[in-house]
Design an enzyme around this catalytic site. Structure first.
Site, PDB file in Angstrom:
ATOM      1  N   GLY A 171       0.771  -1.246   0.000  1.00  0.00           N
ATOM      2  CA  GLY A 171       0.000   0.000   0.000  1.00  0.00           C
ATOM      3  C   GLY A 171       0.796   1.286   0.000  1.00  0.00           C
ATOM      4  N   GLU A 192       3.841   3.848   6.231  1.00  0.00           N
ATOM      5  CA  GLU A 192       2.608   3.100   5.939  1.00  0.00           C
ATOM      6  C   GLU A 192       1.652   3.951   5.112  1.00  0.00           C
ATOM      7  OE1 GLU A 192       0.812   0.670   5.628  1.00  0.00           O
ATOM      8  OE2 GLU A 192       0.613  -0.615   7.375  1.00  0.00           O
ATOM      9  N   ASP A 193       0.740   3.300   4.425  1.00  0.00           N
ATOM     10  CA  ASP A 193      -0.300   4.011   3.706  1.00  0.00           C
ATOM     11  C   ASP A 193      -1.381   4.508   4.668  1.00  0.00           C
ATOM     12  OD1 ASP A 193      -1.133   1.418   4.309  1.00  0.00           O
ATOM     13  OD2 ASP A 193      -1.877   0.962   2.302  1.00  0.00           O
ATOM     14  N   ASP A 202      -5.537   2.055  10.486  1.00  0.00           N
ATOM     15  CA  ASP A 202      -6.969   1.946  10.737  1.00  0.00           C
ATOM     16  C   ASP A 202      -7.140   1.536  12.205  1.00  0.00           C
ATOM     17  OD1 ASP A 202      -9.705   1.686  10.207  1.00  0.00           O
ATOM     18  OD2 ASP A 202      -9.512  -0.281   9.317  1.00  0.00           O
ATOM     19  N   THR A 203      -7.173   0.255  12.520  1.00  0.00           N
ATOM     20  CA  THR A 203      -7.218  -0.160  13.927  1.00  0.00           C
ATOM     21  C   THR A 203      -5.858   0.027  14.595  1.00  0.00           C
ATOM     22  OG1 THR A 203      -6.584  -2.433  13.405  1.00  0.00           O
ATOM     23  CG2 THR A 203      -8.934  -1.940  13.447  1.00  0.00           C
ATOM     24  N   THR A 207      -1.840  -3.648  12.478  1.00  0.00           N
ATOM     25  CA  THR A 207      -0.710  -3.969  11.602  1.00  0.00           C
ATOM     26  C   THR A 207       0.545  -3.240  12.078  1.00  0.00           C
ATOM     27  OG1 THR A 207      -2.257  -4.184   9.756  1.00  0.00           O
ATOM     28  CG2 THR A 207       0.073  -3.956   9.194  1.00  0.00           C
ATOM     29  N   LYS A 232      -7.206   6.903  10.612  1.00  0.00           N
ATOM     30  CA  LYS A 232      -8.633   6.991  10.952  1.00  0.00           C
ATOM     31  C   LYS A 232      -8.738   7.012  12.476  1.00  0.00           C
ATOM     32  CE  LYS A 232     -10.136   4.107   7.019  1.00  0.00           C
ATOM     33  NZ  LYS A 232     -10.631   2.756   6.680  1.00  0.00           N
ATOM     34  N   ASP A 271      -5.862  -0.241  -1.978  1.00  0.00           N
ATOM     35  CA  ASP A 271      -6.673  -1.096  -2.838  1.00  0.00           C
ATOM     36  C   ASP A 271      -8.009  -1.471  -2.218  1.00  0.00           C
ATOM     37  OD1 ASP A 271      -5.436  -2.833  -0.833  1.00  0.00           O
ATOM     38  OD2 ASP A 271      -6.274  -4.479  -2.006  1.00  0.00           O
TER      39      ASP A 271
HETATM   40  P1  IMP Z   1      -5.072  -1.878  10.582  1.00  0.00           P
HETATM   41  O1  IMP Z   1      -4.213  -3.065  10.929  1.00  0.00           O
HETATM   42  O2  IMP Z   1      -6.500  -2.048  10.994  1.00  0.00           O
HETATM   43  O3  IMP Z   1      -4.497  -0.568  11.091  1.00  0.00           O
HETATM   44  O4  IMP Z   1      -5.172  -1.809   9.025  1.00  0.00           O
HETATM   45  C1  IMP Z   1      -4.062  -1.514   8.309  1.00  0.00           C
HETATM   46  C2  IMP Z   1      -4.108  -2.084   6.909  1.00  0.00           C
HETATM   47  O5  IMP Z   1      -5.429  -2.377   6.435  1.00  0.00           O
HETATM   48  C3  IMP Z   1      -3.563  -0.991   6.028  1.00  0.00           C
HETATM   49  O6  IMP Z   1      -2.159  -1.100   5.924  1.00  0.00           O
HETATM   50  C4  IMP Z   1      -4.293  -1.233   4.741  1.00  0.00           C
HETATM   51  O7  IMP Z   1      -3.571  -2.181   3.994  1.00  0.00           O
HETATM   52  C5  IMP Z   1      -5.623  -1.819   5.156  1.00  0.00           C
HETATM   53  N1  IMP Z   1      -6.666  -0.779   5.221  1.00  0.00           N
HETATM   54  C6  IMP Z   1      -7.224  -0.234   6.323  1.00  0.00           C
HETATM   55  N2  IMP Z   1      -8.159   0.675   6.014  1.00  0.00           N
HETATM   56  C7  IMP Z   1      -8.156   0.734   4.650  1.00  0.00           C
HETATM   57  C8  IMP Z   1      -8.902   1.516   3.708  1.00  0.00           C
HETATM   58  O8  IMP Z   1      -9.751   2.367   4.038  1.00  0.00           O
HETATM   59  N3  IMP Z   1      -8.600   1.287   2.410  1.00  0.00           N
HETATM   60  C9  IMP Z   1      -7.666   0.383   1.991  1.00  0.00           C
HETATM   61  N4  IMP Z   1      -6.965  -0.357   2.832  1.00  0.00           N
HETATM   62  C10 IMP Z   1      -7.207  -0.185   4.159  1.00  0.00           C
HETATM   63 MG    MG Z   2      -0.849  -1.254   4.399  1.00  0.00          MG
END
Ligand code: IMP
Ligand code: MG
Length: 174
Positions: free
Chosen positions: A44, A99-100, A103-104, A107, A131, A159
């Site tokens: 990403g 990172e791109d 969200d939570t 990752t 977010k 994506d």
């Molecule tokens: P997390 O582990 O919930 O913080 O999510 C992180 C990963 O989920 C990011 O590195 C993205 O690859 C993917 N992701 C989370 N939200 C989005 C979104 O709105 N669009 C696309 N990919 C997302």
């Molecule tokens: Mg990512």
């Protein structure tokens, strides 16, 4: 320029360019005189990463980590799979993870915990998008491009089921 079937624009290409250049100047100031290693999280971050390192006027080095979170196409599960490891040791290096989107935070948290065990001199985090309403972890994020509302975003590297990564702007899906 490729377009999504429903191209709702959240952040335009020119707003991205402006903010990425600001971040680059901030990094150049914060890491002046330090030996910086920028680590892009694939896939990403690939476009953000390429633009950010070009906007950062420092003799930095680059490397990549591949990570993918298991889950359905639109949400992450918190279980992270390494798809590519770093090419070299990060011991005693000043590492910036790029990172791109956070969200939570699952990752990023997993990657930070894993990389800390390798004894970098410092480990900081940079994400293009955050977010805040979804964030579950307390981990501090040092550099944030944009805080966004809780929408599923695509483009500029991100994506939906592997499509739309090549959009030059950030759009969202309803
Ligand atoms: P997390 O582990 O919930 O913080 O999510 C992180 C990963 O989920 C990011 O590195 C993205 O690859 C993917 N992701 C989370 N939200 C989005 C979104 O709105 N669009 C696309 N990919 C997302
Ligand atoms: Mg990512």
């Amino acid at each position: 320029m490729p377009t999504a079937p429903n191209p709702n624009v959240l952040i335009s290409a020119s707003d991205l360019e402006k903010r990425v250049h600001e971040l680059g100047r901030t990094l150049a100031r914060d890491y002046a005189g330090k030996d910086l290693l920028c680590v892009g999280i694939l896939k990403g971050s690939f476009l953000f990463f390429a633009d950010l390192v070009r906007a950062t006027d420092l003799p930095l080095e680059i490397d990549f980590l591949g990570a993918s979170s298991y889950g359905n196409n639109l949400s992450s599960s918190g279980v992270v799979k390494f798809t590519l490891d770093l090419g070299r040791s990060i011991e005693n290096r000043h590492v910036l993870l790029i990172e791109d989107i956070v969200d939570t935070g699952n990752t990023m948290q997993y990657l930070v915990e894993t990389l800390k065990l390798r004894n970098p001199a410092s480990l900081k985090l940079c994400t293009l998008l955050l977010k805040p309403n979804k964030l579950k972890t307390k981990m501090p994020i040092d550099y944030v491009g944009f805080k966004i509302e809780d929408k599923f975003v695509i483009g500029y590297g991100m994506d939906a089921a592997e499509k739309y990564r090549n959009l030059g702007y950030i759009g969202y899906l309803e």
